[in-house]
Motif scaffolding. Structure first.
Motif, PDB file in Angstrom:
ATOM      1  N   ILE A 100       0.840  -1.204   0.000  1.00 27.42           N
ATOM      2  CA  ILE A 100       0.000   0.000   0.000  1.00 27.42           C
ATOM      3  C   ILE A 100       0.874   1.252   0.000  1.00 27.42           C
ATOM      4  O   ILE A 100       0.636   2.191  -0.769  1.00 27.42           O
ATOM      5  N   LEU A 101       1.888   1.274   0.858  1.00 23.72           N
ATOM      6  CA  LEU A 101       2.793   2.426   0.902  1.00 23.72           C
ATOM      7  C   LEU A 101       3.481   2.621  -0.441  1.00 23.72           C
ATOM      8  O   LEU A 101       3.576   3.746  -0.942  1.00 23.72           O
ATOM      9  N   GLU A 102       3.947   1.548  -1.039  1.00 19.19           N
ATOM     10  CA  GLU A 102       4.649   1.656  -2.319  1.00 19.19           C
ATOM     11  C   GLU A 102       3.709   2.164  -3.410  1.00 19.19           C
ATOM     12  O   GLU A 102       4.093   2.983  -4.242  1.00 19.19           O
ATOM     13  N   HIS A 103       2.465   1.709  -3.386  1.00 18.47           N
ATOM     14  CA  HIS A 103       1.472   2.198  -4.349  1.00 18.47           C
ATOM     15  C   HIS A 103       1.282   3.710  -4.195  1.00 18.47           C
ATOM     16  O   HIS A 103       1.279   4.451  -5.193  1.00 18.47           O
ATOM     17  N   LEU A 104       1.147   4.168  -2.960  1.00 20.23           N
ATOM     18  CA  LEU A 104       0.955   5.600  -2.720  1.00 20.23           C
ATOM     19  C   LEU A 104       2.208   6.411  -3.046  1.00 20.23           C
ATOM     20  O   LEU A 104       2.110   7.525  -3.573  1.00 20.23           O
ATOM     21  N   ILE A 105       3.375   5.861  -2.743  1.00 21.01           N
ATOM     22  CA  ILE A 105       4.620   6.563  -3.078  1.00 21.01           C
ATOM     23  C   ILE A 105       4.722   6.731  -4.592  1.00 21.01           C
ATOM     24  O   ILE A 105       5.061   7.811  -5.081  1.00 21.01           O
ATOM     25  N   ASN A 106       4.422   5.686  -5.325  1.00 24.04           N
ATOM     26  CA  ASN A 106       4.432   5.791  -6.790  1.00 24.04           C
ATOM     27  C   ASN A 106       3.408   6.808  -7.268  1.00 24.04           C
ATOM     28  O   ASN A 106       3.670   7.581  -8.193  1.00 24.04           O
ATOM     29  N   ALA A 107       2.240   6.825  -6.638  1.00 25.05           N
ATOM     30  CA  ALA A 107       1.175   7.761  -7.033  1.00 25.05           C
ATOM     31  C   ALA A 107       1.567   9.206  -6.740  1.00 25.05           C
ATOM     32  O   ALA A 107       1.245  10.110  -7.516  1.00 25.05           O
ATOM     33  N   VAL A 108       2.243   9.441  -5.635  1.00 25.06           N
ATOM     34  CA  VAL A 108       2.629  10.812  -5.281  1.00 25.06           C
ATOM     35  C   VAL A 108       3.656  11.353  -6.274  1.00 25.06           C
ATOM     36  O   VAL A 108       3.657  12.545  -6.576  1.00 25.06           O
ATOM     37  N   ALA A 111       1.620  12.591  -9.193  1.00 22.55           N
ATOM     38  CA  ALA A 111       0.379  13.306  -8.859  1.00 22.55           C
ATOM     39  C   ALA A 111       0.129  14.424  -9.864  1.00 22.55           C
ATOM     40  O   ALA A 111       1.023  15.208 -10.194  1.00 22.55           O
ATOM     41  N   ALA A 112      -1.092  14.461 -10.351  1.00 24.72           N
ATOM     42  CA  ALA A 112      -1.464  15.405 -11.407  1.00 24.72           C
ATOM     43  C   ALA A 112      -1.518  16.852 -10.919  1.00 24.72           C
ATOM     44  O   ALA A 112      -1.281  17.775 -11.691  1.00 24.72           O
ATOM     45  N   ASN A 113      -1.840  17.033  -9.647  1.00 26.71           N
ATOM     46  CA  ASN A 113      -1.946  18.398  -9.144  1.00 26.71           C
ATOM     47  C   ASN A 113      -1.515  18.463  -7.683  1.00 26.71           C
ATOM     48  O   ASN A 113      -1.270  17.437  -7.050  1.00 26.71           O
ATOM     49  N   ASN A 114      -1.431  19.671  -7.150  1.00 31.17           N
ATOM     50  CA  ASN A 114      -0.941  19.882  -5.783  1.00 31.17           C
ATOM     51  C   ASN A 114      -1.847  19.268  -4.729  1.00 31.17           C
ATOM     52  O   ASN A 114      -1.371  18.734  -3.730  1.00 31.17           O
ATOM     53  N   THR A 115      -3.153  19.342  -4.943  1.00 29.89           N
ATOM     54  CA  THR A 115      -4.093  18.782  -3.971  1.00 29.89           C
ATOM     55  C   THR A 115      -3.930  17.273  -3.883  1.00 29.89           C
ATOM     56  O   THR A 115      -3.895  16.700  -2.780  1.00 29.89           O
ATOM     57  N   GLU A 116      -3.811  16.633  -5.024  1.00 30.27           N
ATOM     58  CA  GLU A 116      -3.602  15.180  -5.048  1.00 30.27           C
ATOM     59  C   GLU A 116      -2.267  14.823  -4.376  1.00 30.27           C
ATOM     60  O   GLU A 116      -2.179  13.863  -3.610  1.00 30.27           O
ATOM     61  N   PHE A 117      -1.233  15.595  -4.655  1.00 26.41           N
ATOM     62  CA  PHE A 117       0.083  15.380  -4.060  1.00 26.41           C
ATOM     63  C   PHE A 117      -0.023  15.423  -2.532  1.00 26.41           C
ATOM     64  O   PHE A 117       0.464  14.522  -1.839  1.00 26.41           O
ATOM     65  N   LEU A 118      -0.653  16.465  -1.996  1.00 26.62           N
ATOM     66  CA  LEU A 118      -0.780  16.608  -0.540  1.00 26.62           C
ATOM     67  C   LEU A 118      -1.648  15.516   0.076  1.00 26.62           C
ATOM     68  O   LEU A 118      -1.335  15.002   1.151  1.00 26.62           O
ATOM     69  N   ALA A 119      -2.719  15.153  -0.602  1.00 32.04           N
ATOM     70  CA  ALA A 119      -3.613  14.109  -0.089  1.00 32.04           C
ATOM     71  C   ALA A 119      -2.885  12.768  -0.001  1.00 32.04           C
ATOM     72  O   ALA A 119      -2.975  12.065   1.014  1.00 32.04           O
ATOM     73  N   LYS A 120      -2.165  12.429  -1.029  1.00 34.48           N
ATOM     74  CA  LYS A 120      -1.442  11.149  -1.032  1.00 34.48           C
ATOM     75  C   LYS A 120      -0.299  11.166  -0.023  1.00 34.48           C
ATOM     76  O   LYS A 120      -0.054  10.172   0.663  1.00 34.48           O
ATOM     77  N   LEU A 121       0.388  12.290   0.089  1.00 34.49           N
ATOM     78  CA  LEU A 121       1.452  12.410   1.079  1.00 34.49           C
ATOM     79  C   LEU A 121       0.885  12.259   2.490  1.00 34.49           C
ATOM     80  O   LEU A 121       1.461  11.549   3.329  1.00 34.49           O
ATOM     81  N   SER A 122      -0.247  12.867   2.758  1.00 34.04           N
ATOM     82  CA  SER A 122      -0.900  12.731   4.067  1.00 34.04           C
ATOM     83  C   SER A 122      -1.253  11.274   4.354  1.00 34.04           C
ATOM     84  O   SER A 122      -1.051  10.779   5.473  1.00 34.04           O
ATOM     85  N   ALA A 123      -1.768  10.587   3.346  1.00 34.74           N
ATOM     86  CA  ALA A 123      -2.117   9.172   3.501  1.00 34.74           C
ATOM     87  C   ALA A 123      -0.872   8.338   3.796  1.00 34.74           C
ATOM     88  O   ALA A 123      -0.897   7.460   4.669  1.00 34.74           O
ATOM     89  N   ILE A 124       0.208   8.610   3.093  1.00 31.75           N
ATOM     90  CA  ILE A 124       1.456   7.873   3.323  1.00 31.75           C
ATOM     91  C   ILE A 124       1.907   8.047   4.773  1.00 31.75           C
ATOM     92  O   ILE A 124       2.267   7.070   5.438  1.00 31.75           O
ATOM     93  N   ILE A 125       1.873   9.257   5.258  1.00 32.81           N
ATOM     94  CA  ILE A 125       2.324   9.526   6.633  1.00 32.81           C
ATOM     95  C   ILE A 125       1.479   8.747   7.630  1.00 32.81           C
ATOM     96  O   ILE A 125       2.011   8.096   8.541  1.00 32.81           O
TER      97      ILE A 125
END
Length: 141
Positions: A100-108, A111-125
């Motif tokens: 799951i972490l690796e999937h999110l790291i790859n997604a971040v 990330a297409a935009n800043n909001t998606e970047f922050l959301a995925k980073l928050s989830a990873i943390i």
């Protein structure tokens, strides 16, 4: 970015120490939380997260990937195999967290935009915090 064999052996040795392993978890979590705040402030004040900020965050996320590779290359199997209260489902759960972490790291990283970047980073943390607590409980009980 795959570690060299020497780096992998050194990291496995470090991760076998409870205190060092726990400190790595705490340090990565603190660093990512601080970078998340910085990125959010940058987005609020400048309207975007800079490439430099994203690159620093991605570099930190690569530490989680290297950590995962070392754990799955030796720490889990060696540590848990030696325990009397070893449960195979513990390894399954820990590896699933890693997936799951690796999937999110790859997604971040894409990330297409800043909001998606922050959301995925928050989830990873958050997932990393949960995973780290469970992992330490399992490895050092």
């Amino acid at each position: 970015m795959a570690p060299t064999d020497v780096e992998l052996v050194e990291l496995i040795q470090i991760l076998r120490s409870r205190d060092a392993h726990s400190e790595i978890h705490r340090a990565v979590t603190r660093s990512l939380e601080n970078h998340l705040v910085e990125a959010f402030k940058e987005l609020q004040t400048k309207g975007a997260i800079s490439k430099e900020t994203k690159d620093v965050i991605i570099s930190e996320l690569n530490k989680i990937t290297l950590h995962r590779i070392a754990e799955e290359s030796g720490v889990y199997l060696n540590k848990l195999r030696d325990k009397r209260d070893y449960y195979p489902e513990d390894i399954i759960r820990l590896r699933r967290d890693h997936e799951i972490l690796e999937h999110l790291i790859n997604a971040v990283t894409v990330a297409a935009n800043n909001t998606e970047f922050l959301a995925k980073l928050s989830a990873i943390i958050e997932i990393f915090k949960i995973h780290s607590a469970y992992e330490e409980k399992v490895l050092y009980r």
